[in-house]
Enzyme design. Structure first.
Site, PDB file in Angstrom:
ATOM      1  N   SER A  65     -44.299   9.034  42.450  1.00 34.62           N
ATOM      2  CA  SER A  65     -43.835   7.844  41.718  1.00 34.62           C
ATOM      3  C   SER A  65     -43.648   6.650  42.657  1.00 34.62           C
ATOM      4  O   SER A  65     -43.221   5.586  42.235  1.00 34.62           O
ATOM      5  CB  SER A  65     -42.524   8.150  41.002  1.00 34.62           C
ATOM      6  OG  SER A  65     -41.584   8.722  41.896  1.00 34.62           O
ATOM      7  N   ASN A 152     -31.721  14.211  41.716  1.00 41.16           N
ATOM      8  CA  ASN A 152     -31.470  13.995  40.290  1.00 41.16           C
ATOM      9  C   ASN A 152     -30.313  13.020  40.043  1.00 41.16           C
ATOM     10  O   ASN A 152     -30.418  12.129  39.201  1.00 41.16           O
ATOM     11  CB  ASN A 152     -31.202  15.330  39.589  1.00 41.16           C
ATOM     12  CG  ASN A 152     -32.414  16.241  39.668  1.00 41.16           C
ATOM     13  OD1 ASN A 152     -33.493  15.803  40.073  1.00 41.16           O
ATOM     14  ND2 ASN A 152     -32.245  17.499  39.302  1.00 41.16           N
ATOM     15  N   THR A 197     -38.580 -21.276   3.014  1.00 40.07           N
ATOM     16  CA  THR A 197     -38.448 -19.851   2.708  1.00 40.07           C
ATOM     17  C   THR A 197     -39.833 -19.458   2.214  1.00 40.07           C
ATOM     18  O   THR A 197     -40.521 -20.280   1.576  1.00 40.07           O
ATOM     19  CB  THR A 197     -37.385 -19.563   1.618  1.00 40.07           C
ATOM     20  OG1 THR A 197     -37.787 -20.204   0.418  1.00 40.07           O
ATOM     21  CG2 THR A 197     -36.001 -20.049   2.019  1.00 40.07           C
ATOM     22  N   HIS A 198     -40.269 -18.250   2.537  1.00 38.84           N
ATOM     23  CA  HIS A 198     -41.638 -17.795   2.197  1.00 38.84           C
ATOM     24  C   HIS A 198     -42.702 -18.730   2.794  1.00 38.84           C
ATOM     25  O   HIS A 198     -43.798 -18.839   2.258  1.00 38.84           O
ATOM     26  CB  HIS A 198     -41.846 -17.713   0.682  1.00 38.84           C
ATOM     27  CG  HIS A 198     -40.753 -16.991  -0.037  1.00 38.84           C
ATOM     28  ND1 HIS A 198     -40.767 -15.638  -0.282  1.00 38.84           N
ATOM     29  CD2 HIS A 198     -39.571 -17.453  -0.540  1.00 38.84           C
ATOM     30  CE1 HIS A 198     -39.661 -15.290  -0.931  1.00 38.84           C
ATOM     31  NE2 HIS A 198     -38.918 -16.368  -1.090  1.00 38.84           N
ATOM     32  N   SER A 319     -59.601 -25.398  25.984  1.00 37.27           N
ATOM     33  CA  SER A 319     -60.655 -24.476  25.578  1.00 37.27           C
ATOM     34  C   SER A 319     -61.852 -24.679  26.494  1.00 37.27           C
ATOM     35  O   SER A 319     -62.128 -25.799  26.924  1.00 37.27           O
ATOM     36  CB  SER A 319     -61.046 -24.772  24.133  1.00 37.27           C
ATOM     37  OG  SER A 319     -62.339 -24.287  23.876  1.00 37.27           O
ATOM     38  N   LYS A 325     -59.412 -29.357  22.240  1.00 32.13           N
ATOM     39  CA  LYS A 325     -58.323 -28.427  21.981  1.00 32.13           C
ATOM     40  C   LYS A 325     -57.251 -28.357  23.047  1.00 32.13           C
ATOM     41  O   LYS A 325     -57.516 -28.490  24.223  1.00 32.13           O
ATOM     42  CB  LYS A 325     -58.883 -27.016  21.730  1.00 32.13           C
ATOM     43  CG  LYS A 325     -59.610 -26.941  20.404  1.00 32.13           C
ATOM     44  CD  LYS A 325     -59.961 -25.533  20.069  1.00 32.13           C
ATOM     45  CE  LYS A 325     -58.740 -24.755  19.659  1.00 32.13           C
ATOM     46  NZ  LYS A 325     -59.007 -23.330  19.668  1.00 32.13           N
ATOM     47  N   ASN A 327     -54.373 -25.588  23.536  1.00 28.13           N
ATOM     48  CA  ASN A 327     -53.925 -24.323  22.942  1.00 28.13           C
ATOM     49  C   ASN A 327     -52.507 -23.934  23.369  1.00 28.13           C
ATOM     50  O   ASN A 327     -52.176 -24.041  24.548  1.00 28.13           O
ATOM     51  CB  ASN A 327     -54.882 -23.194  23.327  1.00 28.13           C
ATOM     52  CG  ASN A 327     -56.272 -23.422  22.762  1.00 28.13           C
ATOM     53  OD1 ASN A 327     -56.428 -24.038  21.714  1.00 28.13           O
ATOM     54  ND2 ASN A 327     -57.272 -22.942  23.473  1.00 28.13           N
ATOM     55  N   GLU A 332     -48.117 -18.061  22.375  1.00 29.11           N
ATOM     56  CA  GLU A 332     -48.942 -16.962  21.836  1.00 29.11           C
ATOM     57  C   GLU A 332     -48.748 -15.688  22.655  1.00 29.11           C
ATOM     58  O   GLU A 332     -48.600 -14.590  22.113  1.00 29.11           O
ATOM     59  CB  GLU A 332     -50.424 -17.351  21.845  1.00 29.11           C
ATOM     60  CG  GLU A 332     -50.774 -18.374  20.782  1.00 29.11           C
ATOM     61  CD  GLU A 332     -52.214 -18.856  20.918  1.00 29.11           C
ATOM     62  OE1 GLU A 332     -52.980 -18.671  19.978  1.00 29.11           O
ATOM     63  OE2 GLU A 332     -52.576 -19.415  21.974  1.00 29.11           O
ATOM     64  N   TYR A 359     -32.286  17.892  34.319  1.00 25.55           N
ATOM     65  CA  TYR A 359     -33.425  17.070  34.725  1.00 25.55           C
ATOM     66  C   TYR A 359     -34.735  17.790  34.468  1.00 25.55           C
ATOM     67  O   TYR A 359     -34.861  19.004  34.643  1.00 25.55           O
ATOM     68  CB  TYR A 359     -33.318  16.723  36.224  1.00 25.55           C
ATOM     69  CG  TYR A 359     -34.513  15.902  36.707  1.00 25.55           C
ATOM     70  CD1 TYR A 359     -34.523  14.527  36.550  1.00 25.55           C
ATOM     71  CD2 TYR A 359     -35.625  16.516  37.266  1.00 25.55           C
ATOM     72  CE1 TYR A 359     -35.614  13.763  36.954  1.00 25.55           C
ATOM     73  CE2 TYR A 359     -36.729  15.761  37.682  1.00 25.55           C
ATOM     74  CZ  TYR A 359     -36.712  14.394  37.523  1.00 25.55           C
ATOM     75  OH  TYR A 359     -37.798  13.660  37.911  1.00 25.55           O
ATOM     76  N   GLN A 364     -39.311  11.196  34.966  1.00 28.98           N
ATOM     77  CA  GLN A 364     -39.893  10.205  35.882  1.00 28.98           C
ATOM     78  C   GLN A 364     -40.647   9.129  35.094  1.00 28.98           C
ATOM     79  O   GLN A 364     -40.833   8.011  35.566  1.00 28.98           O
ATOM     80  CB  GLN A 364     -40.842  10.909  36.860  1.00 28.98           C
ATOM     81  CG  GLN A 364     -41.458   9.993  37.892  1.00 28.98           C
ATOM     82  CD  GLN A 364     -42.119  10.793  39.003  1.00 28.98           C
ATOM     83  OE1 GLN A 364     -41.458  11.389  39.824  1.00 28.98           O
ATOM     84  NE2 GLN A 364     -43.434  10.821  39.009  1.00 28.98           N
ATOM     85  N   LYS A 367     -39.505   5.185  34.218  1.00 27.84           N
ATOM     86  CA  LYS A 367     -39.437   4.024  35.097  1.00 27.84           C
ATOM     87  C   LYS A 367     -40.419   2.901  34.798  1.00 27.84           C
ATOM     88  O   LYS A 367     -40.049   1.730  34.758  1.00 27.84           O
ATOM     89  CB  LYS A 367     -39.601   4.457  36.550  1.00 27.84           C
ATOM     90  CG  LYS A 367     -38.321   4.954  37.096  1.00 27.84           C
ATOM     91  CD  LYS A 367     -38.472   5.588  38.440  1.00 27.84           C
ATOM     92  CE  LYS A 367     -37.483   6.704  38.540  1.00 27.84           C
ATOM     93  NZ  LYS A 367     -37.667   7.782  37.550  1.00 27.84           N
TER      94      LYS A 367
HETATM   95  N1  ARG Z   1     -39.130  10.752  41.355  1.00 24.71           N
HETATM   96  C1  ARG Z   1     -38.235  11.494  40.548  1.00 24.71           C
HETATM   97  C2  ARG Z   1     -37.969  10.746  39.253  1.00 24.71           C
HETATM   98  O1  ARG Z   1     -38.289   9.627  39.205  1.00 24.71           O
HETATM   99  C3  ARG Z   1     -36.940  11.696  41.263  1.00 24.71           C
HETATM  100  C4  ARG Z   1     -36.171  12.905  40.840  1.00 24.71           C
HETATM  101  C5  ARG Z   1     -36.878  14.099  41.240  1.00 24.71           C
HETATM  102  N2  ARG Z   1     -36.122  15.275  41.093  1.00 24.71           N
HETATM  103  C6  ARG Z   1     -36.703  16.476  41.028  1.00 24.71           C
HETATM  104  N3  ARG Z   1     -35.930  17.493  40.939  1.00 24.71           N
HETATM  105  N4  ARG Z   1     -37.999  16.619  41.040  1.00 24.71           N
HETATM  106  O2  ARG Z   1     -37.484  11.264  38.301  1.00 24.71           O
END
Ligand code: ARG
Length: 502
Positions: A65, A152, A197-198, A319, A325, A327, A332, A359, A364, A367
């Site tokens: 990650s 964790n 309205t509408h 454009s 134009k 825009n 948007e 956990y 993961q 994130k």
């Molecule tokens: N990179 C992991 C996460 O984002 C960290 C926690 C990992 N813990 C584990 N027991 N594998 O969740």
């Protein structure tokens, strides 16, 4: 065909499907799926001890990650600094060791800030990357940092710290938008436009009143974010992997050092709770919905058909083919970006449903959606304030629109009610008046008194004053209505709310 990983195989490029430790391949060309030399344990991994083989490279990349959680570097170090200070104070490690680790962490922090650090996929995530850097920096004593905690509770702590910081920043950005709204509203209390309205013209209103509706939406958004801080600002640190720890740690001390209001009372809940992220994504979704509604109005109002406003050139694009134009790309895109934020909310709800305690690696996946939502909101809010502030309001077009419609019809009904007629009867009469006017291609102010009196003898000369758009608006004096004195009061209230950081 199935091949054991670690050999050269003939395969059709791009059609390799990973399945446990095997790959299903179709035979067209040779690819190497794993370096055969890596059959022995990879002792460079912090958890390498229990393993007899190196991690498959694809697995390493797939499970890492670090490409995104490096955005949590600052919070990870902050959490570690508090943890190690607490360990030292509690005598879990020697005070000199705590000090050495602290100095090492501060050095890494400095290097991270200067962009001098190259994180590696081999160490999977931000937590293990920093721990590895620490051990490289100060030697084996760095290995004592992880005493009494687990990744964790560490990752959960980082996310709490990150969201606390970001939510406070988003609240500030919302206040900039509210300030821009107040500025425009101040200038346009007496600017009249049709209220809809509408998307049909309904009754004329003050433009300030219309804008202030968004002020209150953003005020509620701030309220939701502030309220969520109660649940964001809790410490999971010291919950360990799931069950707590055998070391005599003081969770309340590390929580205090990190500025948390309290600690999670249950270690299982502490490490597996992601409600605070869901709540953030949910609040972000409501906010994006508000931004999208406002953006939609900006797009409509700036169209050739309405011409109620003109967005500043700096916030529009041209454009490539039609030179005439201009825009409204920014509103948007703001409108469109709502989709990804809703997507992240549904995505995380789906990830979490059915997860057993505590956990799971699934978590993961919390994130990227959160980080993207923060980036999306920061981008949107930072653009919205200056775009609203620099928007030109075409008061002439707005007035013209009000003069060329039937949005003062309700006021004729109210006029008859004031002369003693029940509202329902008055409503029926005015329906006939409006139909008559449309059939004769006239607006209500164009009808003669004689024509009015054909529908009711109660009409008199004062009907013309009653129907003036300005009079129509200012007559709505009920609290929270569009009457000018009410709008002025509302504006004062909005300023007070913002001044007192409401
Ligand atoms: N990179 C992991 C996460 O984002 C960290 C926690 C990992 N813990 C584990 N027991 N594998 O969740």
């Amino acid at each position: 065909m199935m091949y054991n990983a670690g050999v050269w195989v003939k395969a059709k490029a791009g059609r390799i499907v990973a399945h446990s430790s095997f790959y299903h391949l179709s035979d067209l060309e040779y690819v190497q799926i794993r370096e055969p030399a890596e059959e022995e344990a990879d002792m460079t991994k912090l958890w390498g001890g229990r393993f007899t083989k190196a991690t498959n490279k694809l697995v390493e990349e797939y499970t890492a990650s670090i490409s995104f959680d490096q955005q949590l570097a600052e919070e990870d170090i902050e959490g570690s600094l508090a943890h190690v200070q607490m360990l030292g104070e509690c005598g879990v490690i020697a005070p000199e060791e705590a000090e050495q680790i602290k100095q090492g962490l501060l050095k890494i922090k400095e290097k991270v800030e200067k962009g001098e650090i190259q994180f590696s996929v081999e160490h999977e995530d931000i937590h293990m990357n920093i721990e590895k850097l620490l051990i490289d920096e100060i030697g084996p004593v760095g290995g004592k940092l992880h005493t009494g905690r687990s990744r964790n509770d560490q990752v959960a702590t980082d996310m709490h710290l990150y969201l606390r910081k970001k939510i406070s920043f988003l609240i500030q950005l919302l206040e900039d938008i509210q300030q821009a709204i107040i500025k425009q509203a101040d200038a346009h209390v007496e600017t009249i436009l049709p209220g809809y309205t509408h998307l049909q013209r309904a009754q004329p209103i003050s433009f300030a009143h219309h804008l202030l509706a968004y002020f209150w939406m953003f005020e509620r958004d701030k309220g939701r974010f502030k309220d969520s801080l109660k649940r964001v600002n809790l410490s999971p640190l010291g919950a360990g992997a799931l069950a707590g720890t055998t070391f005599p740690i003081d969770r309340r001390r590390s929580a205090e050092l990190l500025g948390f209001d309290d600690i999670y009372p249950n270690s299982l809940d502490a490490v597996s709770d992601r409600d605070f992220i869901l709540e953030f994504l949910s609040n972000a979704s409501v906010l994006m919905m508000h931004i999208s509604r406002l953006s939609e109005e900006l797009v409509i109002w700036s169209s050739q058909e309405f011409q109620f406003i003109e967005l500043d050139d700096a916030f529009c694009t041209g454009s490539s083919i039609m030179p005439q134009k201009k825009n409204p790309d920014v509103p948007e895109l703001l409108r469109a970006k709502t989709g990804r934020v809703y997507g992240h909310l549904i995505g995380l709800l789906t990830v979490l449903k059915g997860l057993p305690l505590a956990y799971n690696k699934d978590m993961q996946e919390d994130k990227e959606g959160m980080l993207d939502t923060v980036a999306t909101l920061e981008g949107a809010l930072q653009l919205l304030a200056p775009m609203l502030e620099t928007m030109q309001v075409n008061t002439g077009k707005m007035r013209q629109a009000v003069q060329e419609d039937y949005s003062n019809a309700t006021d004729i009904a109210d006029y008859l009610v004031n002369k003693g007629l029940p509202f329902r009867e008055a409503h029926a009469i005015i329906g006939q008046v409006v139909l008559y006017a449309i059939q004769h291609k006239k607006f209500l102010l164009d009808l003669s008194l004689d024509e009015y009196q054909r529908f009711s003898p109660l009409f008199a000369e004062d009907i013309y004053e009653t129907l003036q758009p300005k009079q129509v608006v200012s007559a709505r004096q009920s609290e929270g209505g569009t009457g000018f004195t009410q709008v002025k009061k509302q504006l004062e209230l909005a300023k007070a709310v913002l001044g007192g950081k409401g």
